[in-house]
Design an enzyme around this catalytic site. Structure first.
Site, PDB file in Angstrom:
ATOM      1  N   ARG A 130      53.465  50.862  81.759  1.00 45.35           N
ATOM      2  CA  ARG A 130      53.124  49.902  82.940  1.00 45.35           C
ATOM      3  C   ARG A 130      53.397  48.375  82.316  1.00 45.35           C
ATOM      4  NH1 ARG A 130      48.383  50.499  87.394  1.00 45.35           N
ATOM      5  NH2 ARG A 130      47.291  50.625  85.104  1.00 45.35           N
ATOM      6  N   GLU A 295      36.796  58.205  93.737  1.00 46.66           N
ATOM      7  CA  GLU A 295      37.198  57.109  93.770  1.00 46.66           C
ATOM      8  C   GLU A 295      37.540  56.514  95.322  1.00 46.66           C
ATOM      9  OE1 GLU A 295      39.984  55.790  90.585  1.00 46.66           O
ATOM     10  OE2 GLU A 295      41.289  54.887  91.797  1.00 46.66           O
TER      11      GLU A 295
HETATM   12  C1  3EB Z   1      39.218  51.448  87.164  1.00 50.75           C
HETATM   13  O1  3EB Z   1      38.481  50.591  87.829  1.00 50.75           O
HETATM   14  C2  3EB Z   1      39.094  52.959  87.638  1.00 50.75           C
HETATM   15  O2  3EB Z   1      45.277  52.012  86.476  1.00 50.75           O
HETATM   16  O3  3EB Z   1      46.133  51.106  88.540  1.00 50.75           O
HETATM   17  C3  3EB Z   1      41.480  52.207  89.622  1.00 50.75           C
HETATM   18  C4  3EB Z   1      42.610  51.685  90.505  1.00 50.75           C
HETATM   19  C5  3EB Z   1      41.568  52.616  88.410  1.00 50.75           C
HETATM   20  C6  3EB Z   1      43.802  51.448  89.786  1.00 50.75           C
HETATM   21  C7  3EB Z   1      45.198  51.808  87.589  1.00 50.75           C
HETATM   22  C8  3EB Z   1      42.802  52.624  87.758  1.00 50.75           C
HETATM   23  C9  3EB Z   1      43.767  51.874  88.621  1.00 50.75           C
HETATM   24  O4  3EB Z   1      39.440  50.998  86.067  1.00 50.75           O
HETATM   25  C10 3EB Z   1      40.561  53.363  87.477  1.00 50.75           C
END
Ligand code: 3EB
Length: 307
Positions: A130, A295
């Protein structure tokens, strides 16, 4: 535009539809991520104005005048970094070439997200692909979209879908959390590229697209594996983000739970805090850090005058 559950019959056109644990024609179908109750089988994004559909290569899309919803999938069985990179290149091209250059939000579903050790963990390898694609795009850091990266028990398919717009959104970060692109090295060689939230000025109401939010303060996971405390911390993060956006109330939520056994407890905790009319989809899925148990993400309505 706002997502609603499938029970809300409506004449408004469908921009996007997500099906969980079931196959629905025309919908994005999620393999290996079962819903935790019967009401969580579908999420529909309705909109005003005519919707047309088409595809560019492997990216299928539906769009109205201002928004494009696109999706694609690829095998991660061979090279997961390369699969991520090429899906992202394809989605950037789809958004740009169709005149919707402003990415608002991207959802990622990865098979075996916690498999592999250290930098070889699937999520960290996904972050590499990414980051490489973002680096080669013309997007500046302020333009990183809101995001979700969740693990499924699908055998090898990576699924990604996104919302893009003709008009830019406004990125919102969370003062309780380090901005994800600035995470330290311990979380992988390339940092996650997403914003905590994206405000978008819709025609009728401004919405806040809230990224997957977990029990992370600063950059560290909190509360061991204790789901109740993780829920409380996650809720504080959601509150802080909304506050930072100028005030926002939930319109529709998704809750991802690592363990099925936590569903009744988490549902009770959420219902204590939420207006009963807000639809919630509960899904059985893995979270990108092995120690995280849940989450939460969603669409919020911004307090008028904010975006
Ligand atoms: C975090 O806050 C938890 O890699 O796109 C949340 C939302 C999280 C998006 C991503 C990862 C992603 O790091 C994980």
């Amino acid at each position: 535009m706002s997502p609603a559950d499938s029970s809300a019959a409506s004449a408004e056109p469908v921009l996007g539809e997500c099906a969980f644990g079931t196959e629905v024609a025309g919908a994005v179908c999620h393999a290996g991520m079962p819903p935790l109750d019967q009401r969580s089988r579908c999420e529909i994004w309705r909109t005003t104005g005519a919707v047309t559909q088409g595809h560019d290569g492997a990216v299928a899309w539906r769009r109205n005048e201002h928004l494009l919803f696109g999706w694609t999938t690829a095998s991660m069985a061979e090279d997961d970094v390369a699969a991520t990179y090429s899906c992202y290149r394809a989605l950037f091209a789809c958004a740009g070439n169709n005149g919707y250059p402003h990415l608002l939000r991207i959802w990622n579903f990865l098979p075996g997200i916690n498999e592999g050790v250290g930098d070889a963990e699937r999520y960290k390898r996904f972050c590499q692909g990414r980051a490489q694609a973002f680096d080669e795009s013309e997007l500046a850091r302020e333009q990183y979209p809101a995001g979700t990266a969740i693990g499924t028990r699908a055998d090898s398919r990576f699924l990604v879908y996104f919302l893009a717009s003709t008009q830019p959104g406004k990125r919102v970060e969370n003062p309780r959390q380090v901005n994800a692109p600035q995470y330290p090295r311990q979380y992988g060689p390339r940092s996650p590229r997403f914003a905590r939230g994206m405000a978008w000025p819709g025609r009728d109401a401004s919405m806040l697209l809230v990224s997957g939010t977990a029990s992370i303060v600063g950059h560290e996971s909190r509360h061991g594996a204790e789901v109740e405390h993780q829920f409380e911390e996650t809720w504080r993060n959601l509150d802080a983000l909304c506050h930072n956006a100028g005030g926002a109330a939930p319109v529709a939520l998704r809750v991802y739970l690592r363990h099925q056994r936590d569903y009744p407890r988490v549902r009770r905790l959420l219902e204590e805090r939420l207006d009963r009319r807000v639809p919630v989809v509960y899904l059985h899925a893995d979270i990108c850090r092995a120690e995280l148990m849940l989450e939460i993400e969603g669409v919020y309505a911004l307090t008028p005058g904010t975006a």
